[in-house]
Design a protein around this motif. Sequence first.
Motif, mmCIF file in Angstrom:
data_model
loop_
_atom_site.group_PDB
_atom_site.id
_atom_site.type_symbol
_atom_site.label_atom_id
_atom_site.label_comp_id
_atom_site.label_asym_id
_atom_site.label_seq_id
_atom_site.Cartn_x
_atom_site.Cartn_y
_atom_site.Cartn_z
ATOM 1 N N ALA A 90 28.078 12.108 30.961
ATOM 2 C CA ALA A 90 27.155 12.708 30.216
ATOM 3 C C ALA A 90 27.792 11.769 28.637
ATOM 4 C CB ALA A 90 27.705 13.981 29.563
ATOM 5 N N ALA A 91 29.184 11.189 28.171
ATOM 6 C CA ALA A 91 29.016 10.422 26.992
ATOM 7 C C ALA A 91 28.933 9.318 27.847
ATOM 8 C CB ALA A 91 30.437 10.768 26.923
ATOM 9 N N GLY A 92 27.930 8.926 28.190
ATOM 10 C CA GLY A 92 27.803 6.997 28.924
ATOM 11 C C GLY A 92 28.566 6.133 29.788
ATOM 12 N N GLU A 93 29.575 7.162 29.598
ATOM 13 C CA GLU A 93 30.412 6.149 30.411
ATOM 14 C C GLU A 93 30.220 5.812 31.965
ATOM 15 O OE1 GLU A 93 32.548 4.403 28.773
ATOM 16 O OE2 GLU A 93 32.803 5.395 27.153
ATOM 17 N N GLU A 94 30.059 4.531 32.738
ATOM 18 C CA GLU A 94 29.946 4.514 34.141
ATOM 19 C C GLU A 94 31.979 4.652 34.701
ATOM 20 O OE1 GLU A 94 29.536 0.325 37.258
ATOM 21 O OE2 GLU A 94 28.464 0.834 35.083
ATOM 22 N N VAL A 95 31.431 5.845 35.862
ATOM 23 C CA VAL A 95 32.540 5.911 36.603
ATOM 24 C C VAL A 95 32.617 5.836 38.079
ATOM 25 C CG1 VAL A 95 34.301 7.511 36.312
ATOM 26 C CG2 VAL A 95 33.372 7.729 34.387
#
Length: 127
Positions: A90-95
């Motif tokens: 949701a914060a824009g990180e790729e996980v």
Amino acid sequence: MVPLVERVTGIGGFFFRARDPEALKVWYHERLGVTPVPESYDEEPWRQQEGETAFAPFESDSEMIGPPEHTWMINFRVGDLDAIVEQLRAAGEEVDVDPERYPIGRFAALRDPEGNGIQLWQPMAAR
């Protein structure tokens, strides 16, 4: 072999170089809740929960660590892998979540803004 008289009791700090230490400090605090080192003795430092810790050197060409310019990777224990992955995305990180459930738990991986490897680990409940 010399008999072991005293042992370390845990990791008291993790120190590493960064191109932009201030920005990275903010990223770790906002994304993963790691409180920065206090600026005075009146402030509380980040406290981690007691638990298992892996300490494992890898070959210099290990793909798990990442490209050769990256020499470390950190593993953080988490209580709810799905929740933190959702929060990070949701914060824009790729996980990347490993779809396999291992006997010791579940894993996900991401990189901080400088490309350093972070592994998230949700240990299996105690038997």
